[in-house]
Design a protein around this motif. Structure first.
Motif, PDB file in Angstrom:
ATOM      1  N   ALA A   1       6.941  -1.886  -2.764  1.00 49.51           N
ATOM      2  CA  ALA A   1       6.283  -0.646  -2.337  1.00 49.51           C
ATOM      3  C   ALA A   1       4.864  -0.915  -1.841  1.00 49.51           C
ATOM      4  O   ALA A   1       4.439  -0.361  -0.818  1.00 49.51           O
ATOM      5  N   LEU A   2       4.123  -1.757  -2.552  1.00 48.31           N
ATOM      6  CA  LEU A   2       2.742  -2.042  -2.155  1.00 48.31           C
ATOM      7  C   LEU A   2       2.658  -2.821  -0.851  1.00 48.31           C
ATOM      8  O   LEU A   2       1.736  -2.602  -0.061  1.00 48.31           O
ATOM      9  N   THR A   3       3.605  -3.709  -0.605  1.00 49.39           N
ATOM     10  CA  THR A   3       3.604  -4.393   0.690  1.00 49.39           C
ATOM     11  C   THR A   3       3.907  -3.416   1.809  1.00 49.39           C
ATOM     12  O   THR A   3       3.412  -3.583   2.926  1.00 49.39           O
ATOM     13  N   GLY A   4       4.700  -2.400   1.516  1.00 52.59           N
ATOM     14  CA  GLY A   4       4.933  -1.364   2.517  1.00 52.59           C
ATOM     15  C   GLY A   4       3.661  -0.600   2.845  1.00 52.59           C
ATOM     16  O   GLY A   4       3.394  -0.266   4.007  1.00 52.59           O
ATOM     17  N   VAL A   5       2.855  -0.339   1.839  1.00 56.95           N
ATOM     18  CA  VAL A   5       1.576   0.345   2.059  1.00 56.95           C
ATOM     19  C   VAL A   5       0.635  -0.551   2.861  1.00 56.95           C
ATOM     20  O   VAL A   5      -0.010  -0.105   3.817  1.00 56.95           O
ATOM     21  N   LEU A   6       0.558  -1.827   2.478  1.00 59.64           N
ATOM     22  CA  LEU A   6      -0.339  -2.755   3.171  1.00 59.64           C
ATOM     23  C   LEU A   6       0.063  -2.968   4.624  1.00 59.64           C
ATOM     24  O   LEU A   6      -0.796  -3.116   5.498  1.00 59.64           O
ATOM     25  N   LEU A   7       1.356  -2.994   4.891  1.00 59.47           N
ATOM     26  CA  LEU A   7       1.839  -3.219   6.250  1.00 59.47           C
ATOM     27  C   LEU A   7       2.027  -1.925   7.027  1.00 59.47           C
ATOM     28  O   LEU A   7       2.457  -1.963   8.172  1.00 59.47           O
ATOM     29  N   ASP A   8       1.730  -0.792   6.372  1.00 57.43           N
ATOM     30  CA  ASP A   8       1.940   0.519   6.982  1.00 57.43           C
ATOM     31  C   ASP A   8       3.374   0.649   7.494  1.00 57.43           C
ATOM     32  O   ASP A   8       3.625   1.086   8.611  1.00 57.43           O
ATOM     33  N   ASP A   9       4.288   0.240   6.641  1.00 54.37           N
ATOM     34  CA  ASP A   9       5.708   0.197   6.985  1.00 54.37           C
ATOM     35  C   ASP A   9       6.441   1.346   6.308  1.00 54.37           C
ATOM     36  O   ASP A   9       6.988   1.195   5.218  1.00 54.37           O
ATOM     37  N   ALA A  10       6.462   2.483   6.949  1.00 58.56           N
ATOM     38  CA  ALA A  10       7.171   3.664   6.439  1.00 58.56           C
ATOM     39  C   ALA A  10       6.789   3.959   4.991  1.00 58.56           C
ATOM     40  O   ALA A  10       7.653   4.169   4.149  1.00 58.56           O
ATOM     41  N   ALA A  11       5.512   3.939   4.726  1.00 63.07           N
ATOM     42  CA  ALA A  11       5.033   4.160   3.365  1.00 63.07           C
ATOM     43  C   ALA A  11       5.308   5.598   2.930  1.00 63.07           C
ATOM     44  O   ALA A  11       5.054   6.538   3.662  1.00 63.07           O
ATOM     45  N   LEU A  12       5.828   5.730   1.744  1.00 67.03           N
ATOM     46  CA  LEU A  12       6.064   7.037   1.150  1.00 67.03           C
ATOM     47  C   LEU A  12       4.776   7.542   0.527  1.00 67.03           C
ATOM     48  O   LEU A  12       3.892   6.743   0.187  1.00 67.03           O
ATOM     49  N   PRO A  13       4.686   8.841   0.314  1.00 62.23           N
ATOM     50  CA  PRO A  13       3.553   9.331  -0.480  1.00 62.23           C
ATOM     51  C   PRO A  13       3.608   8.737  -1.889  1.00 62.23           C
ATOM     52  O   PRO A  13       4.673   8.388  -2.390  1.00 62.23           O
ATOM     53  N   MET A  14       2.463   8.629  -2.530  1.00 56.31           N
ATOM     54  CA  MET A  14       2.360   7.941  -3.819  1.00 56.31           C
ATOM     55  C   MET A  14       3.270   8.553  -4.880  1.00 56.31           C
ATOM     56  O   MET A  14       3.897   7.826  -5.654  1.00 56.31           O
ATOM     57  N   ASP A  15       3.402   9.880  -4.928  1.00 47.92           N
ATOM     58  CA  ASP A  15       4.260  10.487  -5.950  1.00 47.92           C
ATOM     59  C   ASP A  15       5.724  10.130  -5.725  1.00 47.92           C
ATOM     60  O   ASP A  15       6.456   9.877  -6.673  1.00 47.92           O
ATOM     61  N   GLU A  16       6.175  10.077  -4.468  1.00 49.26           N
ATOM     62  CA  GLU A  16       7.559   9.673  -4.192  1.00 49.26           C
ATOM     63  C   GLU A  16       7.773   8.196  -4.490  1.00 49.26           C
ATOM     64  O   GLU A  16       8.839   7.792  -4.954  1.00 49.26           O
ATOM     65  N   MET A  17       6.751   7.382  -4.212  1.00 47.33           N
ATOM     66  CA  MET A  17       6.837   5.960  -4.500  1.00 47.33           C
ATOM     67  C   MET A  17       6.994   5.721  -5.998  1.00 47.33           C
ATOM     68  O   MET A  17       7.820   4.914  -6.429  1.00 47.33           O
ATOM     69  N   LEU A  18       6.232   6.431  -6.800  1.00 45.53           N
ATOM     70  CA  LEU A  18       6.338   6.299  -8.252  1.00 45.53           C
ATOM     71  C   LEU A  18       7.698   6.769  -8.750  1.00 45.53           C
ATOM     72  O   LEU A  18       8.277   6.171  -9.663  1.00 45.53           O
ATOM     73  N   GLN A  19       8.222   7.825  -8.144  1.00 40.53           N
ATOM     74  CA  GLN A  19       9.540   8.316  -8.524  1.00 40.53           C
ATOM     75  C   GLN A  19      10.616   7.270  -8.205  1.00 40.53           C
ATOM     76  O   GLN A  19      11.513   7.026  -9.019  1.00 40.53           O
TER      77      GLN A  19
END
Length: 169
Positions: free
Chosen positions: A118-136
């Motif tokens: 999930a964090l690599t998705g955020v770093l690469l701006d690769d279809a990053a989900l909102p943080m609450d959905e990511m935690l879910q």
């Protein structure tokens, strides 16, 4: 490693990825399926150590990255499973002592692996989900893996012991 042992491990990786991508999608919870490749890498780490698990994790991760529906940058799962293989291999002796400990290692590895992905998705701006959905997604993934670990870890450890080269005296 003999060709038969390598073929067994390759078949296990392919079976895990195919089941994860095809079979378990019908029982997905909010689109999240159990990470069978991660459980296999943890079993390899417990049975054979961190170096072996890191190599197996890299191969399994690349297969996951390329398996349909590959909607992310290739290499994210490979990185996550390499990290999982290393960390799970570091607690090899403790995890081998009991099935309960091995299941707890799967839970921790699932959290770490899914978080790295999930964090690599955020770093690469690769279809990053909102943080609450990511935690879910991370929580559901950990619960799935914890649910299947008591069933799969003993079987996978037995298969890994079959694939272990014989030691000569």
């Amino acid at each position: 490693m003999t060709a038969a042992r390598a073929a067994l491990l390759g078949a296990l990786v392919c079976l895990a990825v195919v089941c994860q991508a095809v079979v378990f999608r019908y029982v997905a919870v909010d689109g999240v399926v159990p990470n069978l490749a991660l459980i296999l890498v943890v079993a390899a780490a417990i049975a054979r150590g961190p170096k072996f698990a890191m190599l197996l994790g890299f191969g399994a991760g690349l297969l996951l990255d390329l398996a349909p529906p590959a909607d992310h940058v290739a290499g994210r799962w490979a990185l996550a499973l390499v990290v999982v293989g290393y960390l799970a291999g570091r607690v090899q002796r403790d995890a081998r002592s009991s099935t309960v400990t091995a299941v707890l290692v799967v839970g921790a590895a699932s959290f770490v692996g899914t978080s790295v992905y999930a964090l690599t998705g955020v770093l690469l701006d690769d279809a990053a989900l909102p943080m609450d959905e990511m935690l879910q997604v991370i929580v559901i993934s950990v619960l799935w893996d914890l649910l299947l670990a008591p069933l799969l870890i003993p079987l996978l450890l037995w298969l890994m012991d079959l694939a272990r080269p014989l030691r000569t005296a």
